[in-house]
Structures are given as C-alpha cells and as structure tokens.
Design an enzyme around this catalytic site. Structure first.
Site, mmCIF file in Angstrom:
data_model
loop_
_atom_site.group_PDB
_atom_site.id
_atom_site.type_symbol
_atom_site.label_atom_id
_atom_site.label_comp_id
_atom_site.label_asym_id
_atom_site.label_seq_id
_atom_site.Cartn_x
_atom_site.Cartn_y
_atom_site.Cartn_z
ATOM 1 N N SER A 234 -29.864 19.586 -16.707
ATOM 2 C CA SER A 234 -29.783 18.210 -16.252
ATOM 3 C C SER A 234 -30.670 17.312 -17.122
ATOM 4 C CB SER A 234 -30.167 18.152 -14.764
ATOM 5 O OG SER A 234 -29.808 16.915 -14.204
ATOM 6 N N ASP A 461 -18.809 18.733 -12.410
ATOM 7 C CA ASP A 461 -20.216 18.367 -12.234
ATOM 8 C C ASP A 461 -20.307 16.908 -11.796
ATOM 9 O OD1 ASP A 461 -22.928 17.666 -12.537
ATOM 10 O OD2 ASP A 461 -23.192 19.057 -14.214
ATOM 11 N N HIS A 488 -23.457 21.380 -10.120
ATOM 12 C CA HIS A 488 -24.309 20.825 -11.163
ATOM 13 C C HIS A 488 -25.217 21.918 -11.703
ATOM 14 C CE1 HIS A 488 -26.787 18.118 -13.427
ATOM 15 N NE2 HIS A 488 -27.843 18.250 -12.635
#
Length: 521
Positions: A234, A461, A488
């Site tokens: 991320s 995602d 995610h």
C-alpha cells in the site's frame, strides 16, 4: 485511507572501500554547495552500531505485544537519524527497529513496511514469522520491521488527540469524505494540537516520505547490507518507489504490493480510490442481496440508497455506548470502508448495518476500532494521526473551494459516503501545516540503473486500484504480477501459495515472473 478521516552480505567490501562507499552516500545525500562538515555530520549516522536487545518496552499497543510474542527470536533496537537532513548536526529522531534473524544462513535483510502511511513495520515483521514459518524467505533473510519516523514506537511520534477524544468522535482531521464542516479556526487548532503533542512544529515539518526513505538508507547501511531488499504494501509502495528514485544504486530487490500510481496527483488518486470503494460496496451489496435477510434489500441497484437511509440519521442522532464510544455517520461509513478492504469481512459489515436498525453499533464500532488500532483498554495506536501528518507533507494542498469541489466529486463517484449534508464546509486540514509538501507529482520517474522490480496488483483492490499497480510497474520498468481477487494487498498473508512462491523466487533468486503471470484468490 485517512480517518474522518530488503541485501546481500555475501559481498563485503574491505574497510577502506566501505568507508569510500559511505562517503559517496553522504555526498549524494547533500545538495550542491553543502559543506564538508555537514557531510561528516551525516556520516556519523551511517557509522552507528545498532544494539539489538530485548523488545520489552517497544510495543505501543496490545496488538504490537501480541505480534512480538509470536517471534521469540525477535530483537529490537533504535536507529538514530537526523530530524532535518539539512541540519544533520541538529535535533535527532529515533527509528524503532525489530529484527527476526533468518532461520538459516542469511543472504541479507528484508525491510518491510505495511503501509498506511502510519502502519507499524515492527509488528509486521514479527507476525510474518508465523505466516512465513516454512518459507524460504525466513530461512534466507533477516526480517526487519521498522516504524517510520513519527509512527508507533519511533520517537518523536505524532500525537494530536487523546484516546477519549477519538472515542467521542472529536478527533476529526478531514471532512473530505463524510459529514461535518471545518473552519479556518479548526485547521489552525489541529496543527497546534499536533505540534504540541508531537514535540514541536519542526517534527511536523519532517515526517514525510522523502525524509523516511533517507532513514531507510541509513538503516540499510547500518545493518551491513550493500543493497536494499524491500517489501512494501500500500503506502509502503510509495516508500519503495521514492527510495528507488533517491538511491537507485542501492537497490537489490523491491516487492511493491498494492501499489500507488506515481503519476496520479491527490485529486485523481482520491477519485480513483473512492470509485473503487464504491465498486466494492456494490459487489458486497450484490452478494448480500442473494440472502432474504439482507439489510440493504434484494435489489443491488437500490443498496446505496437503502444504506443512506440507515446511516444518515446517525449524523444527528449517533449511537453512544456506555464506554463513550460513538457510532455517528463518519464512524459508520468509515467502518464499512475499512471492512471493504477484503471480501472476507463483508459478512461482518452486513451484520453491523443490520444492527443499526436495532439501535446498536457494536459490530461497526469493533471494525472501526480494529482498523484504527484501538486496544481493549481503550488505548489507540497513533495510526490515524500519523496518516494525517505524513499526508500533509506528501499530498497536494487545496484552497477551501478546491477541497469542496473534490468532496462533491467524491460524493458523486462514491455516494455511500454521502451524509446528505452536501460538500460545503470541506477544508484542507493541512492548510496551516508548518512546511510545504515535499513529495511532488509525478515521482519515481526516469530512474536510471534500477534493477528489476516486482509489483503486485489485485484486480478488485478497492484502496489502490489495479491500474495504479500497472502504472507503477511501467514507470519503474519492472515486472507486474496480476492477482484476481477482492482485497487490498496479498504478499505473505499466508493465504496464497501462488503469490508467495513468486515473491520468494524473486527475493531470493532475483527471478521475475513471466509477463502473463497471474494468480487467483
């Protein structure tokens, strides 16, 4: 999402060559015209020795302590770095570091970051010893988790609000999504509170990504690694990409999982992100509609409207528990959004939405608390506050009119976030931050001499949409692994052998997957 928001030791240089290499690093980190004295001031950080010992006292939450307990071989230390790299002789910061030694003969260290920004890397590395218990990665690498500057056990840490204020819903830093209004007085007060709790305005001015990647390079060198091997998820993909831009000559391997598009500025990325969250909400609603007791109804096309009818009243009449926790509109849509990060949590979201109609908010409050890092005793991690502070130095600033327009556009693409109060009152909470943004867009472009990288992007995602991963991989000239699924990030989650085997082969053997490589969750 904001709240209401890795290194070979097999090639040891001689001591004289090592000194020369470090001197080059110090020079590279300085701008033209900087003095030799300043270079020497920076050099002392590269020359320090880490004293790894017990991790007692490093856990800032019960979740951290539980993660540390998973790995009995874990050791901790503090890395000293300049608070301001333009004043290396001045005030310093301490980066909390956790090391899990390799189960076999290590080829180097693997630095790890879980994202956020604001996620603690120490607990990520400790927990990975369980999910990767039989992996070649834990045999061949020392796992290194670090809490970036301002985060978790690193000091100084960002601290803007008390736990009681967070419980009561009084720790708002943004109304870019959801209900509420901010005034100029509010945004000035937020900065004052953060400066007071975090150790001063100079701390707030130096918690951005560009400072953090310089800390990473000092950590790489102090660990004795000629090159960096790294796994970032991320926001951690931004850390990896900016490190690659800043120190391409020091990169060995980068795994970038759930990637942020380096070409998308703040507005474009937020619109893309919230479009993806609405898509995930719609997919959840369609799944829910197959059940007769679905609180969102049996017609997916009307699910958002039904959700609004359930949660909008919370803006004026929140559900308040005896312990002071409050489920208002922002807490409700925020908890739903947190749950949308993975389809495995969809049933819990549905359960929580159904509870609201009975006057309860337990499930959604629990989801929100878990995402924010709230302990059972009411203590919060500083995750959300660090997200806010780091983003103030990474994101583009807005005038009140621009922030209001962005909120209007977000409500159009993600109506489940719309409180019904309109976009007026939105204001950039960073407008009085004591430093201008330092990241710049686009970033990590036209990098020369960068080795092959591996980007992982999941088709469903909601937080870092699939196209962003493709963009980062193309920008870095690296490989991409497509994963079909609804969640995610995925690397080393312990749930997908296909992904984990490809990542291990890349990290250990520097072998990238074929162009059409694909895994499915």
């Amino acid at each position: 999402m904001s709240s209401s928001t890795a290194v070979r030791r097999g090639y040891k240089p001689t001591s004289s060559l090592a000194a020369a290499v470090l001197l080059v690093l110090g020079l590279a980190a300085c701008s033209d015209g900087e003095s030799a004295d300043k270079t020497a001031d920076l050099q002392r950080f590269y020359d320090q020795k880490l004293a790894f010992g017990s991790c007692e006292g490093y856990a800032t939450t019960a979740a951290d302590a539980q993660a540390f307990a998973v790995s009995p071989t874990a050791k901790c230390a503090r890395l000293e770095v300049p608070l301001d790299y333009d004043d290396a002789a001045g005030r310093t910061a301490q980066i909390a570091v956790l090391k899990v030694p390799a189960r076999g003969e290590p080829i180097g260290s693997l630095l790890m970051n879980p994202g956020g920004p604001g996620g603690p890397g120490m607990s990520m590395a400790a927990a990975a010893t369980k999910t990767l218990a039989d992996s070649a990665v834990t045999e061949k690498f020392d796992l290194i988790g670090f809490d970036p500057r301002g985060v978790g056990a690193s000091t100084p840490a960002i601290d803007c609000f008390t736990d009681a204020e967070i419980d009561a819903g009084d720790a708002t830093t943004s109304v870019m999504v959801g209900a509420g209004r901010l005034t100029e007085e509010d945004t000035r007060r937020i900065v004052d509170r953060c400066a007071e709790g975090s150790g001063g305005r100079d701390v707030l001015a130096h918690v951005g990504t560009r400072d953090a990647v310089r800390d990473m390079d000092i950590l790489r060198a102090v660990l004795g690694d000629d090159k960096l091997s790294y796994l970032g998820q991320s926001y951690g993909t931004r850390l990896g990409a900016v490190y690659a831009e800043t120190f391409p000559q020091n990169v060995r391997a980068l795994v970038l999982d759930g990637a942020i598009d380096p070409h998308a500025g703040t507005d474009d990325r937020r619109i893309s992100q919230w479009t993806a969250f609405q898509r995930s909400f719609d997919a959840m609603a369609a799944d829910c509609a197959t059940r007769p007791d679905c609180p969102l109804g049996t017609d997916p096309s009307k699910a958002t409207e039904k959700f609004q009818s359930i949660v909008r009243p919370l803006a004026e009449r929140p559900i308040v528990n005896a312990d002071g926790t409050k489920l208002d509109f922002n807490a409700a849509y925020g908890a739903v959004t947190a749950g949308l990060y993975t389809s495995a949590v969809w049933p819990k979201i549905i359960e929580g939405i159904a509870e609201i109609e009975t006057g309860r908010g337990d499930t959604l409050l629990a989801l929100g608390a878990a995402f924010a890092g709230r302990d059972a005793d009411g203590r919060y991690a500083n995750f959300s506050e660090a997200v806010f502070a780091i983003n103030c130095l990474d994101e583009q600033r807005h005038t009140p009119a621009e922030e209001t327009d962005l909120k209007r556009r977000i409500q159009e693409v993600a109506p489940y976030t719309d409180s019904g109060q309109g976009p007026d009152g939105a204001r950039d909470p960073c407008e009085f931050w004591p430093a201008e943004p330092t990241l710049g867009y686009p970033y990590a472009t036209d990098i020369e001499g960068l080795p092959e990288t591996l980007t992982i992007s999941i088709t469903g995602d909601p937080s870092t949409p699939y196209a962003g991963g493709l963009s980062l991989a193309e920008t870095l000239g690296g490989s991409v692994l497509t994963v079909d699924g609804e969640q995610h990030t995925i690397a080393f989650a312990g749930t997908d052998k296909c992904v984990n085997d490809i990542v291990a082969d890349y990290l250990i053997n520097l072998k990238t997957p074929p162009e059409d490589a694909r895994c499915s969750l």
